[in-house]
Write an enzyme that holds these catalytic residues in place. Structure first.
Site, short mmCIF file in Angstrom:
data_model
loop_
_atom_site.label_atom_id
_atom_site.label_comp_id
_atom_site.label_asym_id
_atom_site.label_seq_id
_atom_site.Cartn_x
_atom_site.Cartn_y
_atom_site.Cartn_z
N GLU A 44 0.88 -1.18 0.00
CA GLU A 44 0.00 0.00 0.00
C GLU A 44 0.91 1.22 0.00
OE1 GLU A 44 -2.83 0.21 3.32
OE2 GLU A 44 -2.66 2.40 3.26
N ARG A 48 0.82 10.15 1.10
CA ARG A 48 1.37 11.15 2.02
C ARG A 48 2.66 11.74 1.46
NH1 ARG A 48 0.79 7.97 7.66
NH2 ARG A 48 -1.10 6.98 6.91
N LYS A 132 -10.81 -1.52 6.21
CA LYS A 132 -9.62 -1.19 6.98
C LYS A 132 -10.13 -0.78 8.37
CE LYS A 132 -5.78 2.08 7.17
NZ LYS A 132 -4.77 2.78 6.41
C1 3PG Z 1 -1.64 3.91 7.94
O1 3PG Z 1 -1.68 4.92 7.31
O2 3PG Z 1 -2.25 2.91 7.55
C2 3PG Z 1 -0.92 3.91 9.25
O3 3PG Z 1 -0.29 5.10 9.49
C3 3PG Z 1 0.02 2.79 9.46
O4 3PG Z 1 0.15 2.71 10.83
P1 3PG Z 1 1.51 2.24 11.54
O5 3PG Z 1 2.56 3.20 11.07
O6 3PG Z 1 1.22 2.34 13.01
O7 3PG Z 1 1.79 0.83 11.09
#
Ligand code: 3PG
Length: 217
Positions: A44, A48, A132
């Site tokens: 994924e 960002r 999700k």
């Molecule tokens: C996301 O965008 O799915 C999360 O920021 C991932 O979360 P994590 O960095 O705690 O794994």
């Protein structure tokens, strides 16, 4: 690929690396190879960072067997950009019904972040099967996932947010959990320092945990 086939590949793999690439041209190819070498042919790529669409295109070309999707998609324009670059699925942080419907109309799988009964109601109307669950740990973790599955047993979830090698097995042991998303195997530090072997090793250990849980389940 159909929605069901995408759900199956994500479920079979068990983990979905959430990737933020600051240097897509430099890093997308080696990262795709590192993930596949560790047994995780799923990614994924989050919007960002600028260049997410480019990273999706490079990863898909580098490893055609990989299931590459887009994350942190906030607008229909971003979804279109991701899909044109070859993304097979779209992940959104929350449930924007219009955005989710737009992705479905374009034939893409969509995984909106859902954590409340209201979210689940709306997701049901959209015909979704896997959601999700985000941010997982901060929203009540497994206890909340289980409580939500009582009135909504038709959904499987992909908890993301706070997943680590330490709690991965506990999440996956819950039958409602299809797979876990996380950045722990693709942290900014690992990617920016091009520590591909460590990424492969973290993927390999994750896949081992998936295997152990499924063998015992
Ligand atoms: C996301 O965008 O799915 C999360 O920021 C991932 O979360 P994590 O960095 O705690 O794994």
């Amino acid at each position: 690929m159909t929605y069901q086939e995408i759900n199956e590949k994500i479920t079979r793999t068990g983990v979905v690396p959430v990737i933020k690439l600051n240097h897509p041209r430099r890093d997308a190819g080696p990262l795709a190879r590192a993930l596949c070498a560790g047994g995780v042919p799923v990614a994924e790529v989050t919007f960002r960072a600028a260049g997410a669409a480019e990273a999706i295109r490079i990863m898909s070309e580098e490893r055609p067997e990989m299931l590459v999707g887009a994350g942190t998609v906030l607008t229909a324009a971003q979804a279109d950009e991701a899909l044109s670059a070859g993304a097979k699925f779209i992940v959104t942080p929350g449930l924007d019904v219009d955005l989710a419907a737009h992705c479905l109309e374009r034939g893409a799988a969509v995984y909106p972040g859902c954590t409340t009964p209201t979210d689940y109601h709306a997701a049901l109307k959209l015909g979704l099967e896997v959601l999700k669950f985000f941010p997982a740990e901060q929203s009540g973790g497994l206890a909340k996932i289980k409580a939500m599955s009582a009135p909504f047993p038709m959904f499987k979830v992909m908890p993301t947010g706070g997943i680590s090698l330490e709690n991965l097995g506990t999440y996956l042991a819950c039958p409602v959990v299809a797979a876990c998303g996380g950045s722990y195997m693709v942290t900014a530090n690992l990617i920016d320092n091009q520590r591909w072997d460590e990424i492969t090793e973290l993927c390999r250990r994750s896949v081992e945990i998936v295997g152990e849980v499924r063998k015992n389940g």
